[in-house]
Design an enzyme around this catalytic site. Structure first.
Site, PDB file in Angstrom:
ATOM      1  N   SER A 184       0.824  -1.204   0.000  1.00  0.00           N
ATOM      2  CA  SER A 184       0.000   0.000   0.000  1.00  0.00           C
ATOM      3  C   SER A 184       0.863   1.260   0.000  1.00  0.00           C
ATOM      4  O   SER A 184       1.652   1.473  -0.907  1.00  0.00           O
ATOM      5  CB  SER A 184      -0.970  -0.035   1.188  1.00  0.00           C
ATOM      6  N   ASP A 220      -2.581   6.178  -4.383  1.00  0.00           N
ATOM      7  CA  ASP A 220      -1.422   5.594  -3.720  1.00  0.00           C
ATOM      8  C   ASP A 220      -0.850   4.446  -4.560  1.00  0.00           C
ATOM      9  O   ASP A 220      -1.402   4.109  -5.614  1.00  0.00           O
ATOM     10  CB  ASP A 220      -1.780   5.166  -2.296  1.00  0.00           C
ATOM     11  N   ASP A 262      -0.802   1.170  -4.700  1.00  0.00           N
ATOM     12  CA  ASP A 262      -1.649   0.085  -5.203  1.00  0.00           C
ATOM     13  C   ASP A 262      -3.017   0.583  -5.652  1.00  0.00           C
ATOM     14  O   ASP A 262      -3.905  -0.211  -5.974  1.00  0.00           O
ATOM     15  CB  ASP A 262      -1.789  -1.030  -4.172  1.00  0.00           C
ATOM     16  N   ASP A 317      -5.650   1.828  -4.384  1.00  0.00           N
ATOM     17  CA  ASP A 317      -6.929   1.581  -3.714  1.00  0.00           C
ATOM     18  C   ASP A 317      -7.425   2.830  -2.988  1.00  0.00           C
ATOM     19  O   ASP A 317      -8.609   2.947  -2.688  1.00  0.00           O
ATOM     20  CB  ASP A 317      -6.853   0.385  -2.755  1.00  0.00           C
TER      21      ASP A 317
END
Length: 547
Positions: free
Chosen positions: A144, A297, A299, A301
């Site tokens: 993340s 960000d 990833d 999400d």
């Protein structure tokens, strides 16, 4: 936790078997603190999978810890499913491609079909692909928004949600029975390439079609000046397709942060919650007089935004013209926008459901009363929001789900994914900003209007870091001390109630459920103080970082 003798024994085990790490392991022998941190425990497999610093050691992310987890999943699947399959993705993190290759080899060696994205892919796309391809498990290699030295291994169930605690425990039990060097199949090379399949572009196309189904605004958004940064992550490909679909012709990309790069050379902490991560994007906004900054960000999400305060200033833009909106504020704005759009189409919303967490703003309660939608609060972690979506689906109420959000910049509209989705959220933010700009109103001004109508709410997250082998012990001691202490007053406010979520707490539902009973939340290591004057403090250890 291992004592020093056990740590030294584990180190010798690695020196014998992990020859590719021999230089790094020899260096660890010279630094007691680093050695202890690398070996004081095994990298724990929980409901968030694995997450840790890249490097040699049992408490690090490397091909051996990833291999052990994958073999455990393979054992779990082969014990429970006749023809198992797994979907695999990665973001821009270092070692991501190597980990994906190893995962595919191990699964194939265990006679399990492995479907993988060749290029970087957003987390919500992996959640979608797991369901779309009818896979039993999804694996995403991502840490993340953590700093560059981290990587992680997130595991999803067949419903696209992160795995439950029961599944995680079963996989953990398998992990503990596997010798990290001797029991992992496929580590010595490809054995069964017929079981490895590249995921084609049609899956992303199907995902984007589902995203576009959530469109809340029928007009083009060509009136908006946008700056977008992918923060060197995985969002660029999907977000640019969204921008094209919405007719956003006045978009400037932060070129230094477009390409995937696990070193994150322009920001040490690629977290869209922080101004530091958005600073380069803000510089671009000022230079190009943008109305809106979007930042996804690594990833993809989560999404953070900065907005121009108003449209009355015709002079050149400057830093003071922009404001960063919090996760709570964006969530409130989006829910209000979705409600007003539905009402404008004569669609009733009293049966719609909004799901948020126990740490999100109380302002959402006021919004629920205004629009009369059903509001549910769950524990921190988007999997709990995903579980509520699945519950609605089982009750034939899937279409009643309106929106889910966390204060940490995670949002979801639609049921195509069961995790946070910055792609669909970015689309809705753009549509919302465009709609209000046509009325001469900025998102900042719209937020002020909502505060004036619903009341003013202040929310703040304060984080303390406890790194290293001793950090977790310190955090647990702090929580133990809080649990054993009775406070009558905090910061001049009377303590009305102290809730310990370890002993289960009711999940408030607004309005009250038809049977008059609230649902019960799972046990969690969280403590909440209810104070007078409608204040509250919630204390919890992070599930993904030593904070």
């Amino acid at each position: 936790m291992r004592n020093i003798m056990e740590i030294e024994k584990e180190l010798e085990h690695w020196l014998i078997n992990a020859k590719d790490f021999s230089i790094e392991l020899e260096e660890l022998k010279k630094d007691n603190d680093a050695l202890k941190d690398a070996f004081y425990k095994n990298l724990e497999f929980g409901t968030a999978g694995l997450r840790g610093i890249l490097g040699a050691g049992s408490n690090r992310m490397n091909i051996y810890t990833v291999g052990q987890a994958t073999q455990a999943i393979a054992n779990y699947l082969n014990n429970s499913t006749k023809t198992p399959s797994v979907a695999i993705a990665r973001d821009s993190r270092n070692m991501g491609r190597i980990f994906v290759d190893e995962i595919c080899n191990i699964l194939a060696a265990n006679n399990i079909d492995a479907y993988y994205f060749e290029d970087v892919a957003p987390t919500p796309l992996l959640s979608f692909a797991t369901r779309y391809l009818n896979c039993n498990i999804g694996i995403n290699i991502t840490a993340s928004h953590n700093p560059a030295e981290y990587n992680g291994y997130k595991v999803y169930a067949s419903d696209g949600c992160q795995i439950t605690e029961n599944t995680a425990k079963t996989i953990l039990d398998e992990c503990q029975s596997i010798d990290i060097f001797k029991d992992v199949l496929g580590m010595d090379g490809l054995k069964n390439s017929s079981k490895i399949h590249k995921i084609g572009p049609e899956v992303q196309d199907a995902f984007l079609n589902e995203v576009f189904e959530q469109s809340a605004y029928n007009e083009t958004c060509d009136n908006l000046k946008i700056t977008y940064t992918a923060l060197n992550g995985s969002g660029f490909n999907c977000i640019t397709k969204v921008l094209d679909k919405l007719g956003c012709k006045n978009t400037v990309f932060v070129k230094e942060q477009c390409d995937p790069d696990g070193n994150f050379p322009t920001c040490k902490y690629p977290n869209p919650e922080t101004k530091e991560a958005l600073q380069l994007g803000l510089d671009y906004c000022i230079k190009n007089d943008a109305d809106l900054l979007l930042a996804t960000d690594p990833d993809a999400d989560r999404v953070g935004i900065a907005v121009k305060k108003n449209y009355s200033n015709t002079e050149s833009s400057k830093s003071s013209d922009y404001v960063l909106l919090s996760g709570n504020e964006v969530g409130i704005l989006l829910i209000d926008f979705l409600c007003t759009q539905l009402i404008s189409k004569n669609i009733k919303i009293d049966h719609k459901v909004v799901i948020t967490t126990i740490v999100s703003s109380a302002m959402i309660d006021a919004l629920a009363k205004k629009y009369t939608f059903e509001l549910r609060r769950v524990l921190t972690g988007f999997k709990y929001i995903g579980e509520q979506i699945a519950l609605l689906e089982s009750q034939n109420r899937k279409n009643d789900f309106l929106f889910g959000f966390e204060e940490s910049y995670g949002y979801l509209a639609g049921t195509h994914a069961r995790d946070k989705d910055s792609i669909v959220t970015s689309m809705l933010i753009i549509q919302m900003a465009s709609c209000y700009k046509k009325r001469g109103v900025s998102l900042y001004e719209k937020l002020k209007e909502l505060y004036e109508k619903l009341g003013f709410y202040l929310n703040k997250t304060i984080s303390y870091s406890f790194p290293g082998a001793s950090g977790n012990e310190i955090m647990q001691e702090i929580l133990k001390g809080i649990r054993s202490t009775k406070e009558n007053e905090i910061a001049g406010f009377k303590v009305l109630e102290k809730l310990d979520y370890k002993t289960q707490v009711q999940m408030p539902i607004l309005p009250k459920s038809k049977d008059g009973e609230n649902q019960i939340l799972p046990s969690a290591n969280v403590i909440e103080y209810k104070l007078d004057a409608e204040n509250k403090i919630i204390i919890r250890p992070s599930g993904t970082e030593p904070k």
